[in-house]
Structures are given as structure tokens and as C-alpha cells.
Design an enzyme around this catalytic site. Structure first.
Site, PDB file in Angstrom:
ATOM      1  N   LYS A 109      45.415  38.543  40.163  1.00 31.10           N
ATOM      2  CA  LYS A 109      46.193  39.595  40.833  1.00 31.10           C
ATOM      3  C   LYS A 109      47.672  39.488  40.484  1.00 31.10           C
ATOM      4  CE  LYS A 109      42.769  41.509  42.801  1.00 31.10           C
ATOM      5  NZ  LYS A 109      42.276  42.773  42.278  1.00 31.10           N
ATOM      6  N   TYR A 140      41.251  34.211  41.569  1.00 28.09           N
ATOM      7  CA  TYR A 140      41.426  35.569  42.091  1.00 28.09           C
ATOM      8  C   TYR A 140      42.908  35.874  42.268  1.00 28.09           C
ATOM      9  CZ  TYR A 140      40.970  39.626  45.147  1.00 28.09           C
ATOM     10  OH  TYR A 140      41.076  40.873  45.687  1.00 28.09           O
ATOM     11  N   VAL A 165      38.103  46.864  51.877  1.00 28.71           N
ATOM     12  CA  VAL A 165      37.432  48.153  51.733  1.00 28.71           C
ATOM     13  C   VAL A 165      35.947  47.953  51.984  1.00 28.71           C
ATOM     14  CG1 VAL A 165      36.983  50.107  50.203  1.00 28.71           C
ATOM     15  CG2 VAL A 165      39.143  48.869  50.010  1.00 28.71           C
ATOM     16  N   THR A 225      32.858  48.213  50.958  1.00 28.18           N
ATOM     17  CA  THR A 225      32.041  48.438  49.757  1.00 28.18           C
ATOM     18  C   THR A 225      31.014  47.309  49.670  1.00 28.18           C
ATOM     19  OG1 THR A 225      33.468  47.124  48.317  1.00 28.18           O
ATOM     20  CG2 THR A 225      34.011  49.474  48.557  1.00 28.18           C
TER      21      THR A 225
END
Length: 86
Positions: free
Chosen positions: A6, A2, A35, A37
Site C-alpha cells: 500500500k 500488505y 468493504v 465483499t
């Protein structure tokens, strides 16, 4: 993986920004924090985590960048909830 992806995205955008700026093309990167979500196994429709950003907060950041005057470029914008360290 990850973090590596990025970093690769950041490096790509930096290189692209330098390459296309002479043609007056802007490249901006938005770094959103947490966020609210369905990412990370949140169940859509479950109680909202009010400490996180709302998707609308991120879209407002996109609109902010897009509404910048023609002579202004926003290279990077970090947006995260007040409760999150970056």
C-alpha cells in the site's frame, strides 16, 4: 507485505501525479476502508455486514472523482464506514 504494498502504491501515485500533471493528466487515489465483499473469507451471498461499505459506495467515490470539473483535481479520497477508525 500488505502495508508495504500500500505504501509503494501511494509513493508510485505521488510520483506519477507530479510527472503527468504538466500534461493536464489527473491521478487520483481512493483509500477504501472495510468493504462488504468476499475478501477476507466472506462467503458471497451470506448475510451482509451492514457496518461495512457496499461496493456501490466505492463506485460512487470513483464517479465523484471522474465527474470533477476539468480544472479540479482530487489527489486523494479516503472513504470508510462510520464504524471504522482509520
Amino acid at each position: 507485505m500488505y502495508c508495504a504494498s500500500k505504501h509503494a502504491q501511494d509513493a508510485f501515485c505521488s510520483a506519477l501525479r507530479k510527472e503527468v500533471r504538466p500534461a493536464n493528466i489527473k491521478v487520483s487515489v481512493i483509500y477504501p476502508g472495510l468493504v462488504n465483499t468476499s475478501f477476507n473469507e466472506n462467503i458471497p451471498g451470506a448475510n451482509a455486514d451492514l457496518s461495512r461499505l457496499h461496493p456501490e459506495d466505492v463506485s460512487a467515490a470513483v464517479n465523484y472523482i471522474l465527474s470533477a470539473p476539468p480544472h479540479v483535481v482530487i489527489d486523494e479520497l479516503m472513504i470508510h464506514p462510520l464504524s471504522q477508525d482509520y
